[in-house]
Design a protein around this motif. Structure first.
Motif, PDB file in Angstrom:
ATOM      1  N   ARG A 135       1.038  -1.091   0.088  1.00 43.06           N
ATOM      2  CA  ARG A 135      -0.198   0.124   0.195  1.00 43.06           C
ATOM      3  C   ARG A 135       0.691   1.119  -0.165  1.00 43.06           C
ATOM      4  N   GLN A 136       0.732   2.546  -0.971  1.00 44.57           N
ATOM      5  CA  GLN A 136       0.775   3.713  -0.866  1.00 44.57           C
ATOM      6  C   GLN A 136       0.572   4.583   0.490  1.00 44.57           C
ATOM      7  N   LEU A 137       1.801   4.839   0.839  1.00 46.20           N
ATOM      8  CA  LEU A 137       2.046   5.881   2.584  1.00 46.20           C
ATOM      9  C   LEU A 137       1.272   7.182   2.170  1.00 46.20           C
ATOM     10  N   LYS A 138       0.898   8.089   2.503  1.00 49.02           N
ATOM     11  CA  LYS A 138       0.689   9.478   2.746  1.00 49.02           C
ATOM     12  C   LYS A 138       1.936  10.243   2.137  1.00 49.02           C
ATOM     13  N   SER A 139       3.143   9.486   2.270  1.00 48.96           N
ATOM     14  CA  SER A 139       4.065  10.296   2.225  1.00 48.96           C
ATOM     15  C   SER A 139       4.381   9.611   0.829  1.00 48.96           C
ATOM     16  N   GLY A 140       4.062   9.260   0.116  1.00 45.69           N
ATOM     17  CA  GLY A 140       4.461   8.343  -1.051  1.00 45.69           C
ATOM     18  C   GLY A 140       5.344   7.149  -1.391  1.00 45.69           C
ATOM     19  N   ARG A 141       5.596   6.968  -0.782  1.00 45.46           N
ATOM     20  CA  ARG A 141       6.227   5.752  -0.091  1.00 45.46           C
ATOM     21  C   ARG A 141       5.876   4.301   0.112  1.00 45.46           C
ATOM     22  N   TRP A 142       5.827   3.422  -0.480  1.00 45.89           N
ATOM     23  CA  TRP A 142       5.552   2.336  -0.869  1.00 45.89           C
ATOM     24  C   TRP A 142       5.108   1.092   0.626  1.00 45.89           C
ATOM     25  N   GLN A 143       5.040   0.704   1.212  1.00 44.77           N
ATOM     26  CA  GLN A 143       4.819  -0.410   2.458  1.00 44.77           C
ATOM     27  C   GLN A 143       4.242  -1.714   2.220  1.00 44.77           C
ATOM     28  N   ALA A 144       4.755  -2.800   2.680  1.00 45.74           N
ATOM     29  CA  ALA A 144       5.163  -4.094   2.470  1.00 45.74           C
ATOM     30  C   ALA A 144       4.414  -4.533   3.317  1.00 45.74           C
ATOM     31  N   ARG A 145       3.430  -5.770   3.180  1.00 47.17           N
ATOM     32  CA  ARG A 145       2.838  -6.222   4.719  1.00 47.17           C
ATOM     33  C   ARG A 145       2.363  -7.108   4.885  1.00 47.17           C
ATOM     34  N   TYR A 146       2.734  -9.004   5.264  1.00 41.80           N
ATOM     35  CA  TYR A 146       2.521 -10.038   5.621  1.00 41.80           C
ATOM     36  C   TYR A 146       1.615 -10.078   6.747  1.00 41.80           C
ATOM     37  N   ARG A 147       1.782 -11.163   7.475  1.00 43.89           N
ATOM     38  CA  ARG A 147       1.419 -12.138   7.904  1.00 43.89           C
ATOM     39  C   ARG A 147       2.914 -12.656   8.875  1.00 43.89           C
ATOM     40  N   ASP A 148       2.682 -12.866  10.145  1.00 46.19           N
ATOM     41  CA  ASP A 148       4.103 -13.083  10.208  1.00 46.19           C
ATOM     42  C   ASP A 148       3.959 -14.632  11.268  1.00 46.19           C
ATOM     43  N   PRO A 149       4.498 -15.409  10.237  1.00 50.67           N
ATOM     44  CA  PRO A 149       5.136 -17.001  10.217  1.00 50.67           C
ATOM     45  C   PRO A 149       4.872 -16.966  11.903  1.00 50.67           C
ATOM     46  N   LEU A 150       5.353 -16.927  12.897  1.00 51.46           N
ATOM     47  CA  LEU A 150       5.516 -17.060  13.810  1.00 51.46           C
ATOM     48  C   LEU A 150       4.670 -16.721  14.872  1.00 51.46           C
ATOM     49  N   THR A 151       3.655 -15.001  14.795  1.00 45.10           N
ATOM     50  CA  THR A 151       2.055 -15.203  15.337  1.00 45.10           C
ATOM     51  C   THR A 151       1.334 -14.586  14.522  1.00 45.10           C
ATOM     52  N   GLY A 152       1.246 -15.214  13.440  1.00 40.86           N
ATOM     53  CA  GLY A 152      -0.249 -14.898  13.036  1.00 40.86           C
ATOM     54  C   GLY A 152      -0.491 -13.186  12.519  1.00 40.86           C
ATOM     55  N   GLN A 153      -0.048 -12.096  13.259  1.00 39.80           N
ATOM     56  CA  GLN A 153      -0.413 -10.896  13.015  1.00 39.80           C
ATOM     57  C   GLN A 153       0.282 -10.381  12.100  1.00 39.80           C
ATOM     58  N   ILE A 154      -0.262  -9.687  10.999  1.00 40.09           N
ATOM     59  CA  ILE A 154       0.028  -8.611   9.747  1.00 40.09           C
ATOM     60  C   ILE A 154       1.080  -7.872  10.777  1.00 40.09           C
ATOM     61  N   ARG A 155       2.235  -7.373  10.416  1.00 39.08           N
ATOM     62  CA  ARG A 155       3.103  -7.065  10.191  1.00 39.08           C
ATOM     63  C   ARG A 155       3.866  -6.164   8.844  1.00 39.08           C
ATOM     64  N   PRO A 156       4.477  -4.845   8.680  1.00 38.31           N
ATOM     65  CA  PRO A 156       5.245  -4.371   8.134  1.00 38.31           C
ATOM     66  C   PRO A 156       6.616  -5.064   8.299  1.00 38.31           C
ATOM     67  N   ALA A 157       6.990  -4.918   6.548  1.00 38.41           N
ATOM     68  CA  ALA A 157       8.613  -5.124   6.485  1.00 38.41           C
ATOM     69  C   ALA A 157       9.151  -4.078   6.745  1.00 38.41           C
ATOM     70  N   GLU A 158      10.791  -4.459   7.080  1.00 45.08           N
ATOM     71  CA  GLU A 158      11.214  -2.851   8.262  1.00 45.08           C
ATOM     72  C   GLU A 158      11.219  -2.182   7.303  1.00 45.08           C
ATOM     73  N   GLU A 159      11.579  -2.505   6.191  1.00 46.31           N
ATOM     74  CA  GLU A 159      11.328  -0.574   5.788  1.00 46.31           C
ATOM     75  C   GLU A 159      10.262  -0.330   4.574  1.00 46.31           C
ATOM     76  N   THR A 160      10.067   0.939   3.812  1.00 44.52           N
ATOM     77  CA  THR A 160       9.420   1.904   2.885  1.00 44.52           C
ATOM     78  C   THR A 160       9.705   1.577   1.637  1.00 44.52           C
TER      79      THR A 160
END
Length: 379
Positions: A15-40
């Motif tokens: 998804r695109q953030l307000k800053s204009g940069r893009w963020q990748a998100r995925y489901r943590d294989p350990l917790t099942g929670q959605i988490r963002p990648a370490e950088e945009t």
């Protein structure tokens, strides 16, 4: 915070953030929670590529929790040390290296923040401020071992200690005392240490092995002594008697016949009583320590005209050199010294054979020739 522009995929989403940069998100294989990648990322394509890389790492079981390394190194290192089954002397040495040379730089940092450039800078600074190269090597080896565990625990992906050659150093060549010098020091030192000097030179035992010798370990008739234990001294002054580090350390070592009269005299005048009595004891009958005779050793060297740089441990080099020059093979030399070999059958080799006595006899003949050439008295 983010606008509605996004793209859901089979794995994760971007998804695109307000800053204009893009963020990748995925489901943590350990917790099942959605988490963002370490950088945009600057573009949507870059974010999708990053998401594909993350998916591949999860599928191949190479994914690691980005937050796992967010642990303070100081606490992790302390736990690492506590969990190791180490000898008291090794633990004490590690604690000192960690406290003096590693924790001041990395103690407050996160494990994940210890990077190759920071390791290089740390090592360079240690050398620049005058820390000896052997100590720097030991500090680097210890840091690398701790970070290897961090890799194994999934805290970091790669060990940051990757400096080629940083785990070794060239050991400066130590002086080898000549046979006349050995006898000159033995003649100049206090009588109770004369046998200690000669046995160190002609059996090449370590100081701790000599300090742990008992009467029953020395067979004058067979001209052999048995190494069964080792004495170590902690910084606190506490003495520890322990088994040798490896099975190769348990060994018989033959000695030249010419030192038998000196050993007989020592047993009569200076050794403790009883078969379990110490072969070498301190001035007041207690256990032998380096401090018992350090001043006497220094004074004897000066009186004998031996280099002030010669250490007591250098007597071992004299014996090893003599044995090597008089026919000892590499395997036989390693066995006499108590070093492990590559063959299990040779690790606990019984060296009371005629071959070992022959080595001792040739050493003795070399000693006699050297003393005769320099008119050095035997007694």
């Amino acid at each position: 915070m983010a606008n509605s522009k996004g793209n859901r995929r089979r794995f994760g989403s971007v998804r695109q953030l307000k800053s204009g940069r893009w963020q990748a998100r995925y489901r943590d294989p350990l917790t099942g929670q959605i988490r963002p990648a370490e950088e945009t990322y600057e573009t949507k394509t870059d974010a999708e590529i990053a998401l594909s890389v993350i998916e591949a790492s999860i599928v191949t079981d190479e994914w690691s929790d980005p937050d796992a390394g967010k642990v303070v190194f100081g606490g992790f290192a302390d736990r690492w040390l506590k969990e190791r089954d180490l000898e008291d002397t090794t633990r004490e040495r590690y604690e000192g290296v960690l406290r003096l040379h590693i924790q001041p730089t990395f103690g407050a940092r996160l494990v994940s923040d210890i990077t190759p450039p920071r390791v290089r800078t740390w090592r360079t600074r240690l050398l620049e401020v005058g820390v000896g190269e052997p100590t720097v090597v030991k500090a680097y080896q210890l840091l690398r071992s701790i970070m290897t565990t961090a890799v194994d625990d999934g805290m970091v992906k790669r060990n940051p200690c990757r400096i080629k050659g940083a785990d070794t150093y060239d050991v400066p060549e130590r002086p080898v005392l000549s046979v006349p010098e050995v006898y000159a020091v033995a003649a100049a030192i206090q009588p109770q240490w004369r046998a200690l000097v000669l046995l160190t030179a002609f059996t090449t035992l370590r100081f701790g092995e000599l300090a742990a010798l008992r009467r029953r370990d020395v067979d004058l008739a067979a001209r052999v002594l048995w190494v069964r234990r080792n004495q170590a001294e902690l910084n606190s002054g506490r003495l520890i008697t322990k088994a040798p580090k490896s099975r190769a350390g348990f060994r018989p070592v033959a000695f030249p016949a010419m030192v038998v009269p000196e050993l007989e005299r020592h047993l009569e005048l200076h050794a403790a009583d009883g078969p379990d009595g110490g072969f070498f004891v301190g001035p007041r009958g207690g256990r032998l320590r380096r401090s018992n005779f350090r001043d006497d050793w220094t004074a004897a060297k000066a009186k004998a005209g031996v280099s002030a740089d010669a250490h007591f441990h250098d007597l071992r080099h004299t014996g090893n050199t003599l044995a090597s020059q008089n026919g000892a093979s590499t395997r036989e030399l390693m066995t006499r010294m108590g070093h492990s070999t590559t063959r299990a059958a040779l690790i606990y080799q019984h060296m009371t054979s005629d071959r070992d006595r022959a080595i001792a006899d040739r050493m003795g003949e070399a000693v006699r020739r050297a003393l005769k050439e320099t008119d050095t008295p035997l007694d």
